[in-house]
Write an enzyme that holds these catalytic residues in place. Structure first.
Site, PDB file in Angstrom:
ATOM      1  N   ARG A  61      36.360 -48.611  57.512  1.00 47.86           N
ATOM      2  CA  ARG A  61      37.030 -48.293  56.238  1.00 47.86           C
ATOM      3  C   ARG A  61      38.494 -47.976  56.467  1.00 47.86           C
ATOM      4  O   ARG A  61      38.837 -47.216  57.375  1.00 47.86           O
ATOM      5  CB  ARG A  61      36.327 -47.100  55.575  1.00 47.86           C
ATOM      6  N   ARG A  99      36.333 -38.083  58.407  1.00 49.13           N
ATOM      7  CA  ARG A  99      36.896 -39.249  57.707  1.00 49.13           C
ATOM      8  C   ARG A  99      37.641 -40.107  58.719  1.00 49.13           C
ATOM      9  O   ARG A  99      38.791 -39.817  59.069  1.00 49.13           O
ATOM     10  CB  ARG A  99      37.828 -38.780  56.583  1.00 49.13           C
ATOM     11  N   GLU A 102      29.546 -34.027  52.277  1.00 47.89           N
ATOM     12  CA  GLU A 102      28.751 -35.211  51.953  1.00 47.89           C
ATOM     13  C   GLU A 102      28.320 -35.929  53.237  1.00 47.89           C
ATOM     14  O   GLU A 102      29.139 -36.250  54.083  1.00 47.89           O
ATOM     15  CB  GLU A 102      29.589 -36.151  51.082  1.00 47.89           C
ATOM     16  N   SER A 131      24.774 -40.842  50.520  1.00 44.45           N
ATOM     17  CA  SER A 131      25.013 -41.141  49.114  1.00 44.45           C
ATOM     18  C   SER A 131      23.944 -42.152  48.728  1.00 44.45           C
ATOM     19  O   SER A 131      23.878 -43.229  49.316  1.00 44.45           O
ATOM     20  CB  SER A 131      26.414 -41.721  48.931  1.00 44.45           C
ATOM     21  N   ARG A 162      29.135 -37.876  60.965  1.00 40.07           N
ATOM     22  CA  ARG A 162      29.121 -36.589  60.269  1.00 40.07           C
ATOM     23  C   ARG A 162      27.904 -35.755  60.689  1.00 40.07           C
ATOM     24  O   ARG A 162      27.968 -34.536  60.743  1.00 40.07           O
ATOM     25  CB  ARG A 162      29.122 -36.803  58.756  1.00 40.07           C
TER      26      ARG A 162
END
Length: 424
Positions: free
Chosen positions: A258, A273, A345, A348, A387
């Site tokens: 990403r 991130r 988070e 998802s 994460r």
RNA sequence: GGAGGGGUGGCCGAGCGGUUGAUGGCAGUUGUCUUGAAAACAACCAGGUGGUGAGCCUCGGGGGUUCGAAUCCCUCCCCCUCCGCCA
């Protein structure tokens, strides 16, 4: 992609959805192009019917009246002209339709942004610390298992290198998650390409609207996947699945890429991130009637990883303003990270209804001889590995900087119980 | 990268300018027969749009020639075989 017929017949529903999402789209223009297209189409079709009829007749009889052939030549020219205009309208309609987001389900809370997401449940009580818990980047570097400076040296900001027990822990987490989902939850494992054609990204909804968030390999016109959702869902693009093959459950480990464009300044440190991370993804293709239930079970499958790791977490139901473009309903499991002092988070889980299936043309036959219908697609992280690694380091840290290995992971680490700093 | 071969319905496989959206076979669905199954026989059996109507579109994609294209021409894509290179 929404059903054009629904958009045409119930534009007010689409408009309401756009408002609830706090976004906008040129709905009026779309309806206008559609009306124009339908008008021209009926004209060109009746001309074509006329030409087909005359041509068939000419084929049957011996004499070929020149004036009839001349007339048909003119009809042919008119058809060509109208075809061109219809094709232009088609392209315009297609483009606008690809930019329309999914319609949130009725039960999704209405809200402007992430602050209005709703916590639907919590699991576990975060343990207390007799010392100031450290962030995983400090812990990891002190343990010699994560190296951010060298990550930046070879790949730039938001990059990382795992070493020794860090690399092993990453590998253990992947193997544990894959085993859990295949053995306990009935998912079939797949390994798929990390480079996909752009149409796959259109199929799952990342393209065309979010091209800036993906890495593209321009020389070969391929895209690095931001999630395994893309190749795994597109496995069945342009297919009609036979009766009885649904539901399909897949689990897939992949690296994810990403650009994090627009995230400048957010989560700049650590593994939260980054431009590349491992993820174990769950993907479901199901019959429409069951997709609500399937989503609940999907979230539970993702949470099971956190329960097995004994990591306290909560689950949020996203409000309309925070809902992803393609999703009709999304739950975000969030893990407690003591070094951050917040829930982060870590998954998802979304139900896309037939939105992706329309874009990718994934259908099934409800029964032998029945008409094909679009499947419903769902997916969720189970879990984001980087994460999870960060959460394990932070939650299982001890005063001396060592980290206890969660019991469920020990079989994957040759029985190792603790990750210790290098002897000094 | 070089040379050759090939893309037609779920599969196999005809068609190579005219009632061909497509012969035939296999698979599948339904019916007759049977206690049941098998066999035999019969019907149905690609997708989209449209109203499970008419009409229209689709024989890898796009463009062209023609009154008419699965069929002729151009172009792109994909697959297979052999050679080269490579983990």
């Amino acid at each position: 992609m929404l059903n054009l017929k629904v958009v045409r017949e119930h534009p007010e529903v689409v408009q309401a959805a756009l408002e609830k999402r706090h976004t906008s789209a040129p709905l009026g223009e779309l309806l206008q192009l559609d009306e124009e297209r339908r008008r021209l189409l009926s004209e060109v079709e009746s001309l074509r019917a006329q030409r087909n009829q005359v041509s068939q007749q000419l084929g049957r009889q011996k004499e070929r009246p020149p004036e009839l052939i001349a007339a048909m030549r003119e009809v042919g020219e008119r058809i060509k002209e109208l075809d061109g205009r219809v094709a232009a309208l088609d392209a315009g309609i297609e483009r606008l339709l690809l930019y329309l987001p999914n319609i949130p389900e009725e039960s999704v809370p209405v809200g402007a942004d992430e602050s209005e997401n709703v916590v639907v449940r919590r699991w576990g009580t975060p343990r207390g610390f007799h010392f100031e818990p450290r962030a995983h980047w400090d812990l990891g570097e002190a343990l010699g298992i994560v190296d951010f400076p060298r990550g930046a040296k070879i790949a730039g900001a938001r990059s990382w290198v795992l070493k020794g027990d860090g690399a092993r822990l990453n590998r253990a987490l992947i193997a544990f998650m894959l085993d859990l989902h295949t053995r306990q939850h009935g998912y079939a494992e797949v390994a798929t390409p990390y480079l996909v054609k752009p149409e796959c990204m259109v199929g799952t909804g990342q393209f065309p609207k979010f091209v800036d968030e993906a890495y593209t390999v321009c020389s070969d016109e391929l895209v690095l996947i931001p999630t395994a959702e893309v190749p795994v869902t597109n496995l069945y693009r342009d297919e009609i699945l036979a009766p009885g093959v649904l539901p399909i459950y897949h689990v897939c480990h992949s690296a994810c890429f990403r650009r994090e464009a627009g995230a400048a300044g957010r989560d700049t440190r650590g593994l939260i991130r980054v431009h590349q991370f491992d993820k174990v993804e769950l993907v479901k293709l199901v019959e429409p009637a069951s997709s609500d239930d399937e989503l609940e079970r999907l979230v539970d499958d993702a949470e099971e990883v956190l329960r097995a790791l004994e990591l306290p977490h909560q689950v949020k139901l996203l409000c309309t303003g925070d809902l992803g473009f393609a999703s009709a309903r999304t739950y975000d499991p969030e893990v407690w990270m003591p070094g951050q002092g917040r829930y982060v988070e870590i998954s998802s889980c979304s139900n896309f209804l037939d939105f992706q299936a329309r874009r990718a043309s994934i259908r099934y036959r409800p029964a032998a001889g029945a008409r094909p219908e679009f499947v419903h697609t769902l997916n969720g992280s189970g879990l984001a590995v980087g994460r999870t690694l960060a959460a394990v380091l932070e939650y299982y840290q001890q005063p001396d900087g060592s980290v206890v290995v969660p019991p469920v992971l020990r079989p994957y680490l040759s029985g190792q119980e603790v990750i210790r700093p290098p002897a000094s």
